[in-house]
Write a protein that holds these residues in place. Structure first.
Motif, PDB file in Angstrom:
ATOM      1  N   ASN A 147       0.883  -1.173   0.000  1.00  0.00           N
ATOM      2  CA  ASN A 147       0.000   0.000   0.000  1.00  0.00           C
ATOM      3  C   ASN A 147       0.921   1.222   0.000  1.00  0.00           C
ATOM      4  O   ASN A 147       1.245   1.772   1.055  1.00  0.00           O
ATOM      5  N   HIS A 177      -0.407  -1.692  -9.959  1.00  0.00           N
ATOM      6  CA  HIS A 177      -1.281  -1.090  -8.954  1.00  0.00           C
ATOM      7  C   HIS A 177      -0.498  -0.928  -7.644  1.00  0.00           C
ATOM      8  O   HIS A 177      -0.393  -1.872  -6.867  1.00  0.00           O
ATOM      9  N   ILE A 180      -2.317  -1.947  -4.235  1.00  0.00           N
ATOM     10  CA  ILE A 180      -3.204  -3.104  -4.413  1.00  0.00           C
ATOM     11  C   ILE A 180      -3.494  -3.864  -3.123  1.00  0.00           C
ATOM     12  O   ILE A 180      -4.494  -4.576  -3.032  1.00  0.00           O
ATOM     13  N   MET A 183      -6.870  -3.533  -2.079  1.00  0.00           N
ATOM     14  CA  MET A 183      -7.873  -4.111  -2.980  1.00  0.00           C
ATOM     15  C   MET A 183      -8.026  -5.618  -2.770  1.00  0.00           C
ATOM     16  O   MET A 183      -8.905  -6.242  -3.372  1.00  0.00           O
ATOM     17  N   ASN A 186     -11.545  -7.331  -2.088  1.00  0.00           N
ATOM     18  CA  ASN A 186     -12.450  -7.260  -3.238  1.00  0.00           C
ATOM     19  C   ASN A 186     -12.014  -8.202  -4.357  1.00  0.00           C
ATOM     20  O   ASN A 186     -12.829  -8.887  -4.977  1.00  0.00           O
ATOM     21  N   LEU A 187     -10.705  -8.231  -4.609  1.00  0.00           N
ATOM     22  CA  LEU A 187     -10.196  -9.085  -5.695  1.00  0.00           C
ATOM     23  C   LEU A 187     -10.427 -10.566  -5.380  1.00  0.00           C
ATOM     24  O   LEU A 187     -10.829 -11.347  -6.245  1.00  0.00           O
TER      25      LEU A 187
END
Ligand SMILES: C[S@@+](CC[C@H](N)C(=O)[O-])C[C@H]1O[C@@H](n2cnc3c(N)ncnc32)[C@H](O)[C@@H]1O
Length: 271
Positions: A147, A177, A180, A183, A186-187
């Motif tokens: 991050n 990304h 990421i 994320m 969600n992924l």
């Protein structure tokens, strides 16, 4: 396959050595709470030069690890580095694009490990779906990802901030990304994984342990340096900025009252 593809860190010998050093430095933190003791067969996706593969194999003696990386150079070095484990049948490596692992014959894995990898991938959901197809139902996966929005350095270091902004923005332009980690839940859900858990974790150094602060900042400075050539070539930074970044790192590494903070995310889930 594919040293010509856009890859932020590149595939130089220095970068390969950086991955080996990084694995050693971060191991105490990264492997805290990581448990593969009830697993026999792990798929490590984006394994690089096998820097973590060897450490994981040592830590979990019952585990067989199959590492996959898109770069022939990384896989070749991984094989050179771990001949003993390969001979014992504990470890093997394959060169493949993780976006589609259907051509890979090995399957029936009961666990998976991904670290500092999905940030470099154009289609992370395709990678996770491709991984899931190789796993037995109920398999445990561990993912650790960046991050980059979390970086904080005291004293105020404008060149570090500007460089980092260019580093992250360039990664966007090559379809990576740099945030990421945030994320991952969600992924994972989108790719069909269950029981998704996400945990922000951090590197947080200050006057409580100046020696560790210096060691860690020196390591992190290496991440910056890994992108110098490409960022200069793309006209995003210039040599004076590299020098200023070095000055700011050296100042923060050695000054009383300095702080270094960076947060990443570990997610776990089941296939
Ligand atoms: C920063 S390295 C991390 C390596 C390893 N996980 C570690 O912690 O040492 C990222 C790796 O991802 C690989 N990679 C990038 N895109 C890939 C893809 N589509 N399929 C497989 N590997 C890929 C790169 O070649 C590189 O070796």
């Amino acid at each position: 396959m594919s040293e010509d593809r856009d890859y932020l860190h590149g595939y130089t010998h220095e970068e390969q050595q950086r991955l080996i050093d990084q694995a050693e430095i971060l191991a105490p933190q990264l492997y805290e709470g990581l448990d593969f003791s009830n697993h026999k067969k792990m798929l490590e996706v984006g394994c690089g030069v096998g820097a973590q593969t060897g450490l994981l194999a040592e830590r979990f003696p019952e585990l067989h690890i199959h590492g996959v990386d898109v770069s022939q150079a990384q896989v070749a070095l991984a094989k050179d580095r771990l001949p003993g484990l390969i001979k014992q049948g504990r470890v093997q490596f394959t060169c493949a694009d993780a976006t589609d692992l259907t051509a890979m014959e090995d399957d029936g894995f009961d666990s998976a490990y991904i670290c500092w990898f999905l940030e470099h991938v154009y289609e992370p959901i395709a990678v996770l779906k491709s991984l899931k197809a190789k796993l037995k139902p109920g398999s445990k996966v561990y993912l650790t990802e960046v991050n980059n929005s979390s970086l904080f350095v005291q004293p105020y270091s404008p060149n570090i901030l500007q460089y980092w902004s260019q580093f992250n923005d360039y990664q966007w332009t090559i379809n990576g990304h740099p945030f990421i980690g945030l994320m991952l839940p969600n992924l994972l859900l989108k790719a069909g994984f269950k029981n998704v858990v996400s945990e922000p974790r951090s590197f947080f150094f200050d006057d409580r342990d100046p020696a560790e602060r210096e060691k860690f900042m020196n390591y992190f400075f290496g991440i910056f340096n890994s992108a110098n050539d490409i960022l200069v070539r793309k006209g995003r930074i210039h040599h004076e900025m590299i020098k200023e970044v070095q000055n700011e790192f050296e100042r923060a590494m050695t000054s009383e009252g300095s702080v270094f903070y960076y947060s990443y995310v570990r997610a776990t889930a089941e296939a």
